[in-house]
Structures are given as C-alpha cells and as structure tokens.
Scaffold this active site. Structure first.
Site, short mmCIF file in Angstrom:
data_model
loop_
_atom_site.label_atom_id
_atom_site.label_comp_id
_atom_site.label_asym_id
_atom_site.label_seq_id
_atom_site.Cartn_x
_atom_site.Cartn_y
_atom_site.Cartn_z
CG HIS A 189 16.81 -37.85 -27.53
ND1 HIS A 189 17.20 -39.10 -27.93
CD2 HIS A 189 16.92 -37.84 -26.18
CE1 HIS A 189 17.51 -39.84 -26.88
NE2 HIS A 189 17.36 -39.09 -25.79
CD GLU A 204 8.28 -12.48 -20.58
OE1 GLU A 204 7.13 -12.19 -20.91
OE2 GLU A 204 8.56 -12.99 -19.48
NE ARG A 229 3.97 1.41 -1.63
CZ ARG A 229 5.07 0.78 -1.28
NH1 ARG A 229 6.21 1.11 -1.80
NH2 ARG A 229 5.03 -0.20 -0.40
CD GLU A 251 9.67 -17.90 -15.65
OE1 GLU A 251 8.89 -18.43 -16.44
OE2 GLU A 251 9.61 -16.69 -15.34
CB CYS A 300 -0.86 0.03 1.25
SG CYS A 300 -1.83 -1.45 1.46
CG ASN A 319 3.01 -0.79 2.95
OD1 ASN A 319 2.43 -1.74 2.45
ND2 ASN A 319 4.25 -0.46 2.63
N GLY A 320 1.75 -3.12 5.11
CA GLY A 320 2.44 -4.30 5.64
C GLY A 320 1.44 -5.36 6.05
CE LYS A 360 2.43 -8.02 -14.19
NZ LYS A 360 3.68 -8.80 -14.25
CE LYS A 410 9.95 -13.91 -17.11
NZ LYS A 410 8.79 -14.22 -16.30
CD1 TRP A 453 -1.04 -5.36 -2.92
CD2 TRP A 453 -1.81 -4.71 -4.90
NE1 TRP A 453 -0.86 -6.39 -3.79
CE2 TRP A 453 -1.32 -6.03 -5.02
CE3 TRP A 453 -2.35 -4.09 -6.03
CZ2 TRP A 453 -1.35 -6.74 -6.21
CZ3 TRP A 453 -2.37 -4.80 -7.21
CH2 TRP A 453 -1.88 -6.11 -7.30
C1 F6R Z 1 5.75 -13.97 -18.50
C2 F6R Z 1 4.41 -13.74 -17.99
C3 F6R Z 1 3.28 -14.48 -18.61
C4 F6R Z 1 2.22 -14.81 -17.56
C5 F6R Z 1 0.98 -15.44 -18.20
C6 F6R Z 1 -0.04 -15.84 -17.16
O1 F6R Z 1 6.71 -13.22 -17.83
O2 F6R Z 1 4.22 -12.94 -17.12
O3 F6R Z 1 3.71 -15.65 -19.23
O4 F6R Z 1 2.78 -15.68 -16.62
O5 F6R Z 1 0.39 -14.52 -19.09
O6 F6R Z 1 -0.42 -14.76 -16.39
P1 F6R Z 1 -1.11 -14.93 -15.00
O7 F6R Z 1 -0.11 -15.47 -14.05
O8 F6R Z 1 -1.57 -13.55 -14.64
O9 F6R Z 1 -2.25 -15.88 -15.19
#
Ligand code: F6R
Length: 596
Positions: free
Chosen positions: A492, A476, A27, A469, A2, A97-98, A591, A473, A71
């Site tokens: 293979h 992307e 935040r 992963e 928050c 906040n916390g 996002k 990362k 939040w």
């Molecule tokens: C990659 C990333 C995406 C999400 C995916 C699912 O860095 O962030 O691959 O992991 O779109 O998103 P959530 O977790 O919000 O369902």
C-alpha cells in the site's frame, strides 16, 4: 543486580572494601553498606551511593569484612533494606546478590520461631536461617541453610567468633575468588578485584567456599570437595566492568537468559495481584513510550489471547490528550526506568480518571511506583546501554506472567493451557541462549546491511511489533534509517521505496500468517531488495526465498517475540559496531527521558 565483595587479610578491611565497592557501582547503587569483624561486628549502611557511605563512616578497624552495593529487587531502597544484614544476636553478617524465591515461607517460619526481622528483603531470611543452624561452625551452618533455599544467590557470610574465614556460596549468580599475597577476596565481579590482584578462581553453582588469609577450599553444598584452577586475567578495568564484552549493550544482550530467569523466579502466575484486583475490568489499556510501547503492542496479543479482554495500546505522549471511554479499565504502564515523563503523566491522568493502574518497571522505588496501585518489577538488573535490550525482554516476560494471571482471574484459561504456557515460559532462558549461540552467523547476516540506505523490518500479527522494535533498535544505534511495517501493508505504498540498497528483514515464524509472509518475501525479492528471513529451525522453505536465513528455536507462536527480539538486537548491534557508532550512548539519546 547487586555488587558484593569480601576481604580477609593483613590490612584494614574497610578502605579496601570501599574502593572495591566503588568499582562495582555500575551494578547498581541505591544503597550500600559494609560489615567488619572488630571485637564485635561493626556494620554501617545507608541509602545512596558509596561516597555517601564513606563520608559518614566512623573509623573502624578489622581485617576481615564484607561490602555491598544494592540494586533493589525486594523492598524499596532504604537504610533498613540495605545490606549487610545481621542475625538477631549481631554475630553473623551476610551480603547477597540474587533472589531468594521462598523467602516469605522461610520468614514466616523463622518469625514463629522467635527471630526478629528488621527489613522487607528476601536476604534477611537467610541470615536468620544461618543463625538457626549455627553450632560453632559457620561453613556447616551455611550449607545446612542453603539446602532449604530456592532461588539464585551469591552470598558471603562472616561470624564474629570466626575471624579467620569468610564463607561464600553461589547458585546462578556470579561469584569469583581473588587471590592475593596473605590476603584473599571474594566478589560478584572481577572489577572489584582488579586493584588488588589479577589471579582469580571462579565459583560454580551449588558450591561453597571457605576463604582464609592464606587460601581457599571449595566444596559442594552436599559436602563433596572440589578442586579449582587459579587463572590469571589480563582485563583492564573497563573490560572488567563490561564483563569482557566490547560494549555494555552486548553484555546486556548476553545477560538476557539470566534476566528472563530472574524475572520468572517464584511468580508464575503472580497471584499477589489478586489481592488488589476485583476482576471487574472489561478493557485493558497499555501505555508506554519507545521500546516499552513495542512491548505493550506485543502485550495486546498476549492479554487478548489469555484473558479475552479487549486491549488498547497507547503512547504515553498521546494518552493524556485523548478522551478514552474509561469505565472499568485496567491501565498497565510500562517503563523500564520508571521515570519517563510522558508515562508518569499518563499514570496520573489514568488515576484521575479513576482507573486501576499497574506499572511494569525495572527500577525499584522509581517515580512510577509511587503513582500506581500495583508494581510488577522486571528484575533485569541495571541496564547501562541506552538502547533497551534486557529490560525489553523482561517486560515481555512480565506481560506473559500478567496475561496468565488475568486469564486466571477471568477464568478464560483452562488448567492445561496454563500448564502449557508455564512450561514454555520456563524454557525461555534456554531459547534465548540458543539464539545467542548463533551470534557469529547473525553477525555475518548483519554485515550485509552495513551500507544500506534504509532497512525495512516486516512481520505480521504478534511479530509486527517485533518488527517495529527491530527497526527502532537498528536506527537508534546504527544511524541508518529503518522502518518496521506490517508485512501486508508494504503493497500500500512502501514497495515504491524498495531497491537493492534497501534490505528487508522478514520475520517469519510458522504461525497462522506464515504463508502470507512467504508471499510478502517474494514480493520484496522481486523488487530487488535483499532479504534476511528469521524463521523456525527446520524451516526448509525460507532458504529458497531469502538471501540469508537466521533460525530460532521453534516456540509456540505467541512466545516467538522473545527469541526473535534477541536476533534483531544482535543485527542492530553488529551493524552499528561495524560502522563504529557510539553504541552505548547513541547521539542525542538519554537512558531516561524526563521531559515531556
Ligand atoms: C530504545 C529505548 C527507548 C525507551 C523509551 C521509554 O531502545 O530505550 O525508546 O524505551 O525512552 O523508556 P522507559 O521504558 O524508561 O519508559
């Protein structure tokens, strides 16, 4: 999580607080509120963003006040759960906040003593506790109360009868004093202060501040006086919002020790799950997308090891169209946003098939929470960078906690094992921090991959998903093609692709697959690919085989994805930065993905 701000001075507090709150909206912003000392405390709060609060705010006068943007972590986003909170008599106002870890215990004791609660939040217990201890001196009452509180907090408190001071305190959540001329501020972040001052003093853990119009005094909760220098900062507003980091992603990577800590607070194991589970499940099905799917793949190893229940992991977009045998299945849905359309559709389908459902999510009140029987919040705080980092790490924490809980329910974990795992979990923030302390070395290794055409990430067992992963990362945000592979599968097919332009990141902690992994490193080196190995500290073998080695603290192998994930995040970040990519908002990505 928050944003908090307090003002004391010669100007009207409300407009100053509103402006500062707008600076803190990054935040989190599910609800907001403020309280100003007029003749009485004038407190206004509501669900929604600061603009909505401002539009509905009557004219209020007063030169001391507190503001909060929330939040949610405890209690859904709503007017009742928005801050500030007042005590029973409406004389004391608090923002926080916390996380107050022992809030349930405090709440039930205070209710027995006659206090009336109006929200589901952890914070409200604290205002009633201060009310209980108040005897004409707010600072004393706050200190007495904090001695009974466990958890993390940055708080600011005012009392209607003490309109010459704000009392604030900190433990593990950020708090900074802003020093103006005949006016002073207190806030969770520098961004809230920059419109008014660039002179700041940082409050440390276990310290209490008495803030007046003309100055501030700091002492410890136990009453020892503390002296603190005032610093002048030269940050722009944008710098301040990113906490001085160049990108939100980097800030969020560095926030991970704190995020893990918050995620663990007060819940190893999470026994509240017992209330809805009957222990009858014989299969666990984990469903998620993208990075959350990778967390799910790691979860498979954790759950199978801790609870001895077979686990299937499926992508949200695939589950709906499959026809699994679904009797006695517990479905665990992982989604940081709680809004991913494929995962939501899977949750509905799982319910339709009659399965018990648990969601692991970061966003309180998000859509997934309305679809499932039980929600486990990851408490990572808002994540602004599109590439998931701290939400991923805290999903892993959630999986360890749930795994231990399932182990208890199924009676498959001996007491000693639970103690051992719990003790490792508590050390995870430290392990993550020690990787961050090596950021400069990781950057040097990353820069060797800037001109790569393709990158392979390889790992075995629980670190095969960590390799997936790492590759996700990397591709992307750097726009270089990368692939995660089980190390044993390279021979293979993919070996054909290896050249000096295709570096290989080899994840090689000392587990039962270590010797095989060393063999795989030799295989790729022999094909001319440069190798960056990630291994345990004190491993002397890796440097003989790999071109570069990144060491992480030696943790029990089942927990190794945590420190190793921090390494792969930093590798991706530094390559993308060097290539001047749009790190926080990679092209074509969003996002939360709300289309199927
Ligand atoms: C990659 C990333 C995406 C999400 C995916 C699912 O860095 O962030 O691959 O992991 O779109 O998103 P959530 O977790 O919000 O369902």
């Amino acid at each position: 999580m928050c944003g908090i701000v307090g003002y004391i001075g010669e100007n009207e507090a409300a407009p100053i607080l509103l402006r500062a709150l707008k600076r803190l909206e990054y935040r989190g912003y599910d609800s907001a509120g403020l309280v100003v000392v007029d003749n009485d405390l004038a407190c206004y709060k509501d669900k929604g963003m600061i603009d909505a609060l401002e539009q509905n705010l009557p004219k209020i006068s007063g030169k001391i006040g507190l503001g909060h943007t929330r939040w949610a972590t405890h209690g859904k986003p709503s007017k009742e759960n928005a801050h500030p909170f007042l005590d029973c008599k409406g004389k004391i106002g608090i923002i926080h906040n916390g996380i107050i870890e022992n809030h349930l215990e405090l709440r039930s004791q205070l209710i027995k003593e006659g206090h009336k609660f109006t929200s589901e939040t952890d914070t409200e217990a604290l205002v009633h506790l201060i009310e209980k201890h108040y005897n004409g001196n707010l600072e004393k009452a706050v200190k007495e109360s904090l001695k009974q509180v466990h958890g993390s907090y940055a708080i600011a408190v005012i009392h209607k009868d003490e309109n010459d001071n704000i009392v604030a305190a900190r433990c593990e959540s950020p708090l900074v004093i802003g020093i103006g001329s005949k006016e002073n501020f207190i806030a969770s972040d520098i961004a809230a202060l920059l419109d008014y001052t660039n002179k700041v003093a940082y409050v440390m853990d276990n310290e209490v501040v008495k803030l007046t119009r003309n100055g501030f005094e700091i002492s410890t909760v136990q009453g020892e006086p503390v002296s603190r220098n005032v610093e002048t900062i030269s940050w722009s507003m944008e710098d301040a919002e990113k906490g001085g980091y160049e990108h939100y992603m980097l800030k969020e990577i560095f926030e991970q020790p704190m995020a893990i800590h918050n995620s663990l607070l007060g819940r190893i194991p999470d026994l509240t799950i017992n209330e809805f589970m009957n222990g009858k499940f014989t299969t666990i099905r984990i469903i998620a997308c993208g990075t959350s799917y990778h967390a799910g793949l790691i979860g498979k190893y954790i759950f199978e090891n801790f609870s001895k229940v077979p686990v299937v992991v499926e992508m949200g977009s695939e589950y709906r169209y499959s026809e699994p045998i679904h009797e006695n299945t517990l479905v665990v849905l992982i989604t940081q946003s709680g809004e991913t359309a494929d995962t939501l559709a899977a949750a509905r389908e799982a319910k339709r098939r009659g399965n018990m459902t648990i969601a692991i999510t970061n966003v309180v009140g998000s859509s997934i929470t309305r679809e499932v029987d039980y929600t486990f919040y990851t408490r990572a705080g808002p994540e602004i960078g599109v590439a998931a980092t701290k939400t991923f790490i805290t999903q892993l924490v959630a999986l360890y906690i749930l795994g231990i809980t399932f182990g208890l329910i199924k009676r498959t974990l001996e007491y000693d094992k639970i103690r051992e795992h719990t003790s490792t979990l508590r050390k995870l923030p430290r392990y993550a921090q020690s990787v961050l302390d090596e950021a400069e070395h990781i950057k040097k290794c990353a820069l060797t991959m800037v001109d790569a055409t393709d990158v392979f990430y390889i790992g075995r067992n629980i670190n095969y998903p960590t390799a997936l992963e790492g590759a996700l990362k990397f591709k992307e945000i750097s726009y270089i093609h990368a692939e995660g592979y089980p190390a044993g599968e390279l021979k293979h097919g993919p070996l054909a692709l290896l050249t000096p332009q295709t570096p290989v990141v080899a994840i090689a902690p000392k587990d039962h697959t270590y010797d095989k992994l060393l063999g795989n490193i030799s295989e790729v080196s022999a094909r001319g690919s440069p190798v960056i190995a990630i291994g345990y500290q004190d491993d002397t073998e890796l440097s003989k085989l790999a071109d570069n080695v990144i060491y992480v603290p030696e943790v029990p192998p089942l927990f190794s994805p945590v420190p190793i994930s921090v390494v792969v995040q930093l590798l991706a970040y530094y390559v993308a930065r060097e290539r001047k990519c749009s790190i926080d908002k990679p092209r074509h990505l969003a996002k939360s993905v709300t289309v199927e």
